[in-house]
Scaffold this motif. Structure first.
Motif, PDB file in Angstrom:
ATOM      1  N   MET A 180       0.839  -1.181   0.000  1.00 18.88           N
ATOM      2  CA  MET A 180       0.000   0.000   0.000  1.00 18.88           C
ATOM      3  C   MET A 180       0.883   1.243   0.000  1.00 18.88           C
ATOM      4  O   MET A 180       1.862   1.295   0.723  1.00 18.88           O
ATOM      5  CB  MET A 180      -0.877  -0.034   1.235  1.00 18.88           C
ATOM      6  N   VAL A 181       0.513   2.212  -0.771  1.00 21.23           N
ATOM      7  CA  VAL A 181       1.283   3.442  -0.853  1.00 21.23           C
ATOM      8  C   VAL A 181       0.521   4.564  -0.175  1.00 21.23           C
ATOM      9  O   VAL A 181      -0.685   4.546  -0.106  1.00 21.23           O
ATOM     10  CB  VAL A 181       1.584   3.824  -2.314  1.00 21.23           C
ATOM     11  N   ASP A 182       1.270   5.554   0.328  1.00 22.16           N
ATOM     12  CA  ASP A 182       0.603   6.634   1.045  1.00 22.16           C
ATOM     13  C   ASP A 182      -0.055   7.621   0.096  1.00 22.16           C
ATOM     14  O   ASP A 182       0.130   7.554  -1.109  1.00 22.16           O
ATOM     15  CB  ASP A 182       1.578   7.324   1.995  1.00 22.16           C
ATOM     16  N   SER A 183      -0.797   8.558   0.663  1.00 23.56           N
ATOM     17  CA  SER A 183      -1.558   9.489  -0.165  1.00 23.56           C
ATOM     18  C   SER A 183      -0.663  10.408  -0.985  1.00 23.56           C
ATOM     19  O   SER A 183      -1.067  10.892  -2.032  1.00 23.56           O
ATOM     20  CB  SER A 183      -2.509  10.309   0.696  1.00 23.56           C
ATOM     21  N   GLY A 184       0.553  10.661  -0.532  1.00 25.98           N
ATOM     22  CA  GLY A 184       1.483  11.470  -1.313  1.00 25.98           C
ATOM     23  C   GLY A 184       1.743  10.845  -2.671  1.00 25.98           C
ATOM     24  O   GLY A 184       1.863  11.531  -3.675  1.00 25.98           O
ATOM     25  N   PHE A 185       1.810   9.555  -2.698  1.00 25.88           N
ATOM     26  CA  PHE A 185       1.988   8.806  -3.939  1.00 25.88           C
ATOM     27  C   PHE A 185       0.805   9.063  -4.864  1.00 25.88           C
ATOM     28  O   PHE A 185       0.964   9.397  -6.019  1.00 25.88           O
ATOM     29  CB  PHE A 185       2.102   7.325  -3.586  1.00 25.88           C
ATOM     30  N   ASP A 186      -0.408   8.939  -4.325  1.00 29.12           N
ATOM     31  CA  ASP A 186      -1.608   9.126  -5.134  1.00 29.12           C
ATOM     32  C   ASP A 186      -1.684  10.540  -5.696  1.00 29.12           C
ATOM     33  O   ASP A 186      -1.983  10.734  -6.863  1.00 29.12           O
ATOM     34  CB  ASP A 186      -2.870   8.835  -4.315  1.00 29.12           C
TER      35      ASP A 186
ATOM     36  N   LEU B 290       2.794   2.136 -10.638  1.00 30.85           N
ATOM     37  CA  LEU B 290       2.172   1.112  -9.812  1.00 30.85           C
ATOM     38  C   LEU B 290       2.691   1.129  -8.384  1.00 30.85           C
ATOM     39  O   LEU B 290       1.957   0.841  -7.448  1.00 30.85           O
ATOM     40  CB  LEU B 290       2.418  -0.271 -10.432  1.00 30.85           C
ATOM     41  N   ASP B 291       3.974   1.460  -8.236  1.00 35.84           N
ATOM     42  CA  ASP B 291       4.586   1.396  -6.906  1.00 35.84           C
ATOM     43  C   ASP B 291       5.885   2.185  -6.933  1.00 35.84           C
ATOM     44  O   ASP B 291       6.512   2.315  -7.996  1.00 35.84           O
ATOM     45  CB  ASP B 291       4.869  -0.075  -6.552  1.00 35.84           C
ATOM     46  N   ALA B 292       6.280   2.688  -5.786  1.00 36.24           N
ATOM     47  CA  ALA B 292       7.569   3.374  -5.659  1.00 36.24           C
ATOM     48  C   ALA B 292       8.074   3.194  -4.241  1.00 36.24           C
ATOM     49  O   ALA B 292       7.292   3.164  -3.292  1.00 36.24           O
ATOM     50  CB  ALA B 292       7.433   4.852  -5.982  1.00 36.24           C
ATOM     51  N   ASP B 293       9.386   3.070  -4.109  1.00 37.13           N
ATOM     52  CA  ASP B 293      10.006   2.938  -2.796  1.00 37.13           C
ATOM     53  C   ASP B 293      11.379   3.592  -2.844  1.00 37.13           C
ATOM     54  O   ASP B 293      12.232   3.129  -3.601  1.00 37.13           O
ATOM     55  CB  ASP B 293      10.131   1.467  -2.407  1.00 37.13           C
ATOM     56  N   PRO B 294      11.588   4.652  -2.126  1.00 40.55           N
ATOM     57  CA  PRO B 294      10.608   5.387  -1.333  1.00 40.55           C
ATOM     58  C   PRO B 294       9.802   6.323  -2.225  1.00 40.55           C
ATOM     59  O   PRO B 294      10.191   6.624  -3.344  1.00 40.55           O
ATOM     60  CB  PRO B 294      11.473   6.188  -0.358  1.00 40.55           C
ATOM     61  N   VAL B 295       8.683   6.801  -1.682  1.00 43.71           N
ATOM     62  CA  VAL B 295       7.895   7.811  -2.369  1.00 43.71           C
ATOM     63  C   VAL B 295       8.529   9.155  -2.030  1.00 43.71           C
ATOM     64  O   VAL B 295       8.688   9.495  -0.872  1.00 43.71           O
ATOM     65  CB  VAL B 295       6.421   7.767  -1.921  1.00 43.71           C
ATOM     66  N   VAL B 296       8.943   9.876  -3.048  1.00 44.41           N
ATOM     67  CA  VAL B 296       9.588  11.173  -2.848  1.00 44.41           C
ATOM     68  C   VAL B 296       8.748  12.244  -3.543  1.00 44.41           C
ATOM     69  O   VAL B 296       8.084  11.964  -4.546  1.00 44.41           O
ATOM     70  CB  VAL B 296      11.036  11.171  -3.399  1.00 44.41           C
ATOM     71  N   PRO B 297       8.756  13.483  -3.023  1.00 47.45           N
ATOM     72  CA  PRO B 297       7.891  14.514  -3.599  1.00 47.45           C
ATOM     73  C   PRO B 297       8.227  14.878  -5.040  1.00 47.45           C
ATOM     74  O   PRO B 297       7.381  15.396  -5.754  1.00 47.45           O
ATOM     75  CB  PRO B 297       8.081  15.721  -2.670  1.00 47.45           C
ATOM     76  N   TRP B 298       9.434  14.574  -5.488  1.00 49.54           N
ATOM     77  CA  TRP B 298       9.847  14.939  -6.849  1.00 49.54           C
ATOM     78  C   TRP B 298       9.797  13.748  -7.804  1.00 49.54           C
ATOM     79  O   TRP B 298      10.350  13.779  -8.883  1.00 49.54           O
ATOM     80  CB  TRP B 298      11.252  15.557  -6.825  1.00 49.54           C
TER      81      TRP B 298
END
Length: 135
Positions: free
Chosen positions: A1-7, A88-96
């Motif tokens: 599951m990814v956080d809302s920042g990702f969405d 589909l997915d990212a690790d880590p989710v970064v703002p840029w």
């Protein structure tokens, strides 16, 4: 599951896929027109290195990870053009992250093949981006 920042970071990509707005012209696709690369005799392959926007990466190692892993779904034409991208997915989710991948669709690909003929395909790809080394 990814956080809302990702969405939130990928609302613009979803809009492109839906063909929303004049800025997203050319991104509306019919997913049924693309065959799963998993089912084809030859998957699409990059014809050159992936096109990544290096300028989106903050300078220096402070405040940024060394490695970013992203998994994307690509819809690739029978001519090797990336018609649409879905993160589909990212690790880590970064703002840029969106800025980093904004030019990914400019990567030239060799199309998928079936029966000796190029075909449009959908393809899941995992990219591991080493931020300490040029792309």
């Amino acid at each position: 599951m990814v956080d809302s920042g990702f969405d939130e970071a990928w609302d613009a990509v979803s809009a492109r896929e839906a063909g929303a707005g004049p800025a997203n012209e050319g991104w509306a696709i019919d997913p049924t027109a693309y065959r799963s690369a998993e089912d084809l005799s030859q998957r699409p392959t990059p014809a050159s290195p992936w096109v990544i926007n290096e300028q989106a990466v903050p300078p220096g190692p402070v405040g940024r990870p060394k490695l970013v892993r992203v998994r994307v779904q690509l819809w690739v034409s029978d001519q090797g053009h990336i018609d649409a991208i879905q993160l589909l997915d990212a690790d880590p989710v970064v703002p840029w992250l969106e800025a980093l991948l904004k030019d990914l669709d400019k990567t030239p690909l060799k199309p998928a093949f079936e029966g000796g003929r190029p075909v449009a395909s959908s393809w899941q790809v995992e990219l591991q981006l080493d931020l300490d080394n040029p792309f």
